[in-house]
Design a protein around this motif. Structure first.
Motif, PDB file in Angstrom:
ATOM      1  N   SER A  34      23.064  62.368 -43.709  1.00 22.04           N
ATOM      2  CA  SER A  34      23.962  62.224 -42.562  1.00 22.04           C
ATOM      3  C   SER A  34      25.162  61.339 -42.933  1.00 22.04           C
ATOM      4  O   SER A  34      25.421  61.069 -44.095  1.00 22.04           O
ATOM      5  CB  SER A  34      23.187  61.636 -41.378  1.00 22.04           C
ATOM      6  OG  SER A  34      23.962  61.715 -40.209  1.00 22.04           O
ATOM      7  N   GLU A 102      20.380  60.960 -34.661  1.00 16.84           N
ATOM      8  CA  GLU A 102      19.253  61.781 -35.093  1.00 16.84           C
ATOM      9  C   GLU A 102      19.289  63.082 -34.312  1.00 16.84           C
ATOM     10  O   GLU A 102      19.345  63.050 -33.069  1.00 16.84           O
ATOM     11  CB  GLU A 102      17.940  61.029 -34.810  1.00 16.84           C
ATOM     12  CG  GLU A 102      16.739  61.735 -35.342  1.00 16.84           C
ATOM     13  CD  GLU A 102      15.433  61.141 -34.832  1.00 16.84           C
ATOM     14  OE1 GLU A 102      14.387  61.746 -35.073  1.00 16.84           O
ATOM     15  OE2 GLU A 102      15.484  60.084 -34.156  1.00 16.84           O
ATOM     16  N   ILE A 103      19.319  64.188 -35.029  1.00 13.96           N
ATOM     17  CA  ILE A 103      19.297  65.484 -34.337  1.00 13.96           C
ATOM     18  C   ILE A 103      17.842  65.770 -33.956  1.00 13.96           C
ATOM     19  O   ILE A 103      16.967  65.842 -34.820  1.00 13.96           O
ATOM     20  CB  ILE A 103      19.909  66.576 -35.230  1.00 13.96           C
ATOM     21  CG1 ILE A 103      21.404  66.287 -35.417  1.00 13.96           C
ATOM     22  CG2 ILE A 103      19.674  67.964 -34.629  1.00 13.96           C
ATOM     23  CD1 ILE A 103      22.165  67.241 -36.286  1.00 13.96           C
ATOM     24  N   SER A 104      17.605  65.906 -32.644  1.00 16.27           N
ATOM     25  CA  SER A 104      16.233  66.101 -32.167  1.00 16.27           C
ATOM     26  C   SER A 104      15.816  67.556 -32.313  1.00 16.27           C
ATOM     27  O   SER A 104      14.667  67.845 -32.639  1.00 16.27           O
ATOM     28  CB  SER A 104      16.106  65.725 -30.685  1.00 16.27           C
ATOM     29  OG  SER A 104      16.805  64.558 -30.402  1.00 16.27           O
ATOM     30  N   ARG A 105      16.753  68.478 -32.021  1.00 18.28           N
ATOM     31  CA  ARG A 105      16.437  69.905 -32.149  1.00 18.28           C
ATOM     32  C   ARG A 105      17.703  70.715 -32.316  1.00 18.28           C
ATOM     33  O   ARG A 105      18.679  70.504 -31.614  1.00 18.28           O
ATOM     34  CB  ARG A 105      15.670  70.405 -30.914  1.00 18.28           C
ATOM     35  CG  ARG A 105      15.330  71.863 -31.036  1.00 18.28           C
ATOM     36  CD  ARG A 105      14.216  72.326 -30.132  1.00 18.28           C
ATOM     37  NE  ARG A 105      13.853  73.673 -30.507  1.00 18.28           N
ATOM     38  CZ  ARG A 105      14.302  74.776 -29.901  1.00 18.28           C
ATOM     39  NH1 ARG A 105      15.112  74.673 -28.866  1.00 18.28           N
ATOM     40  NH2 ARG A 105      13.943  75.969 -30.326  1.00 18.28           N
ATOM     41  N   LYS A 106      17.632  71.626 -33.292  1.00 19.59           N
ATOM     42  CA  LYS A 106      18.726  72.567 -33.510  1.00 19.59           C
ATOM     43  C   LYS A 106      18.235  73.915 -33.048  1.00 19.59           C
ATOM     44  O   LYS A 106      17.360  74.514 -33.673  1.00 19.59           O
ATOM     45  CB  LYS A 106      19.022  72.623 -35.016  1.00 19.59           C
ATOM     46  CG  LYS A 106      20.457  72.386 -35.387  1.00 19.59           C
ATOM     47  CD  LYS A 106      20.776  72.643 -36.835  1.00 19.59           C
ATOM     48  CE  LYS A 106      19.972  71.928 -37.868  1.00 19.59           C
ATOM     49  NZ  LYS A 106      20.385  72.248 -39.252  1.00 19.59           N
ATOM     50  N   PHE A 112      20.362  69.340 -29.706  1.00 23.79           N
ATOM     51  CA  PHE A 112      20.048  68.103 -28.982  1.00 23.79           C
ATOM     52  C   PHE A 112      20.137  66.941 -29.967  1.00 23.79           C
ATOM     53  O   PHE A 112      19.621  67.033 -31.082  1.00 23.79           O
ATOM     54  CB  PHE A 112      18.632  68.154 -28.409  1.00 23.79           C
ATOM     55  CG  PHE A 112      18.457  69.219 -27.362  1.00 23.79           C
ATOM     56  CD1 PHE A 112      18.619  68.927 -26.020  1.00 23.79           C
ATOM     57  CD2 PHE A 112      18.142  70.526 -27.734  1.00 23.79           C
ATOM     58  CE1 PHE A 112      18.464  69.914 -25.056  1.00 23.79           C
ATOM     59  CE2 PHE A 112      17.982  71.516 -26.777  1.00 23.79           C
ATOM     60  CZ  PHE A 112      18.154  71.208 -25.440  1.00 23.79           C
ATOM     61  N   VAL A 113      20.783  65.883 -29.533  1.00 26.01           N
ATOM     62  CA  VAL A 113      20.980  64.746 -30.433  1.00 26.01           C
ATOM     63  C   VAL A 113      20.735  63.438 -29.693  1.00 26.01           C
ATOM     64  O   VAL A 113      20.979  63.340 -28.486  1.00 26.01           O
ATOM     65  CB  VAL A 113      22.408  64.778 -31.050  1.00 26.01           C
ATOM     66  CG1 VAL A 113      23.475  64.590 -29.997  1.00 26.01           C
ATOM     67  CG2 VAL A 113      22.572  63.750 -32.160  1.00 26.01           C
ATOM     68  N   ARG A 114      20.243  62.477 -30.445  1.00 25.99           N
ATOM     69  CA  ARG A 114      20.083  61.121 -29.913  1.00 25.99           C
ATOM     70  C   ARG A 114      20.982  60.230 -30.757  1.00 25.99           C
ATOM     71  O   ARG A 114      20.938  60.303 -31.991  1.00 25.99           O
ATOM     72  CB  ARG A 114      18.619  60.719 -30.073  1.00 25.99           C
ATOM     73  CG  ARG A 114      18.256  59.433 -29.410  1.00 25.99           C
ATOM     74  CD  ARG A 114      16.786  59.375 -29.142  1.00 25.99           C
ATOM     75  NE  ARG A 114      16.464  60.063 -27.880  1.00 25.99           N
ATOM     76  CZ  ARG A 114      15.264  60.037 -27.335  1.00 25.99           C
ATOM     77  NH1 ARG A 114      14.274  59.419 -27.934  1.00 25.99           N
ATOM     78  NH2 ARG A 114      15.052  60.639 -26.183  1.00 25.99           N
ATOM     79  N   GLU A 116      23.250  56.304 -31.128  1.00 26.68           N
ATOM     80  CA  GLU A 116      23.485  54.958 -30.621  1.00 26.68           C
ATOM     81  C   GLU A 116      24.635  54.301 -31.358  1.00 26.68           C
ATOM     82  O   GLU A 116      25.031  54.741 -32.443  1.00 26.68           O
ATOM     83  CB  GLU A 116      22.215  54.102 -30.680  1.00 26.68           C
ATOM     84  CG  GLU A 116      21.680  53.792 -32.044  1.00 26.68           C
ATOM     85  CD  GLU A 116      20.399  52.940 -31.951  1.00 26.68           C
ATOM     86  OE1 GLU A 116      19.422  53.393 -31.318  1.00 26.68           O
ATOM     87  OE2 GLU A 116      20.392  51.835 -32.511  1.00 26.68           O
ATOM     88  N   ASP A 128      22.034  60.260 -25.229  1.00 19.87           N
ATOM     89  CA  ASP A 128      21.416  61.559 -25.488  1.00 19.87           C
ATOM     90  C   ASP A 128      22.480  62.601 -25.256  1.00 19.87           C
ATOM     91  O   ASP A 128      23.152  62.575 -24.210  1.00 19.87           O
ATOM     92  CB  ASP A 128      20.273  61.824 -24.499  1.00 19.87           C
ATOM     93  CG  ASP A 128      19.026  61.094 -24.906  1.00 19.87           C
ATOM     94  OD1 ASP A 128      18.561  61.339 -26.032  1.00 19.87           O
ATOM     95  OD2 ASP A 128      18.528  60.281 -24.098  1.00 19.87           O
TER      96      ASP A 128
END
Ligand SMILES: CC(C)(COP(=O)(O)OP(=O)(O)OC[C@H]1O[C@@H](n2cnc3c(N)ncnc32)[C@H](O)[C@@H]1OP(=O)(O)O)[C@@H](O)C(=O)NCCC(=O)NCCSC(=O)Cc1ccccc1
Length: 136
Positions: A34, A102-106, A112-114, A116, A128
Motif C-alpha cells: 500500500s 485497509e481494504i475490507s472487501r473488493k 469497502f475500506v477502513r 484513519e 469507513d
C-alpha cells in the motif's frame, strides 16, 4: 509537541485534481503493498478554534483512500459514494498527519475500506468508506 517537517521517505504527491493541488502539498510513501499519504498541517488549515478543519481532514483522507483503491483496482476509475468519519481527536498547525488504510472487501462493483488519520501514531480520525467502480 509538533513535528513541523516532512518525515524521511515521503515524496511530493502530484495529483491530477485541481482541488487536491489547492489543499496540498500532499506527500506519499510506499508501504509494502500500500501507500501512506501525509501532509504537514499549517495555519491556513485551521478552523475558528485554532485546530485543523474537519473539511481538510476529510478531503485529504478522501483523496488518499481514492488513490489507494484506484491502485488496488489496477487503475480502474472509481468514485467515493460514502465516507463516514469520526473525529476522535484534534490536530494542530505543525502536526504531520498521515493515513492508514485497509481494504475490507473488493467486490465486483464496490470496494469497502477502513481508513484513519494519525498524528505521532495516535488516531485522530476513524473512517469507513465505500467506493464504486465506474461502469460496473
Ligand atoms: C457513478 C455513481 C457512483 C454510480 O452510479 P451508476 O448509475 O451505478 O453509474 P455507473 O457506475 O454505471 O457509472 C456511470 C456514471 O458515472 C459517472 N462518472 C464517470 N466518471 C466518474 C468519476 N470519475 N467520478 C464520478 N462519476 C463519474 C458518469 O457521469 C456516468 O453517469 P451518467 O451515466 O452520465 O449519468 C453515482 O452514484 C455518482 O456519480 N455518485 C457521485 C460520486 C462522486 O462524485 N464522488 C465524489 C468524487 S470521488 C473523489 O473525489 C475521491 C477520489 C479521489 C481519487 C480517486 C478516486 C476518488
Amino acid at each position: 509537541m509538533t513535528s513541523s517537517s516532512i518525515p524521511e521517505g515521503f515524496l511530493p504527491f502530484a495529483s491530477r485534481g485541481r482541488f487536491t493541488e489547492k489543499i496540498g502539498p500532499l506527500y506519499y510513501k510506499p508501504d509494502g503493498d500500500s501507500i501512506i499519504y501525509g501532509f504537514l498541517a499549517e495555519e491556513g488549515h485551521t478552523n475558528g478554534n485554532g485546530v485543523i478543519h474537519g473539511g481538510m481532514l476529510i478531503s485529504f483522507l478522501d483523496e488518499a483512500l481514492g488513490q489507494i483503491i484506484w491502485r488496488a483496482l489496477d487503475k480502474q476509475r472509481c468514485a467515493t459514494i460514502s465516507l463516514n468519519c469520526n473525529f476522535v481527536a484534534s490536530a494542530k498547525p505543525g502536526d504531520w498527519i498521515e493515513t492508514r488504510a485497509e481494504i475490507s472487501r473488493k467486490g465486483m462493483a464496490v470496494v469497502f475500506v477502513r481508513g484513519e488519520l494519525q498524528v505521532r501514531g495516535e488516531r485522530i480520525l476513524a473512517a469507513d468508506g465505500i467506493w464504486k467502480i465506474i461502469g460496473k
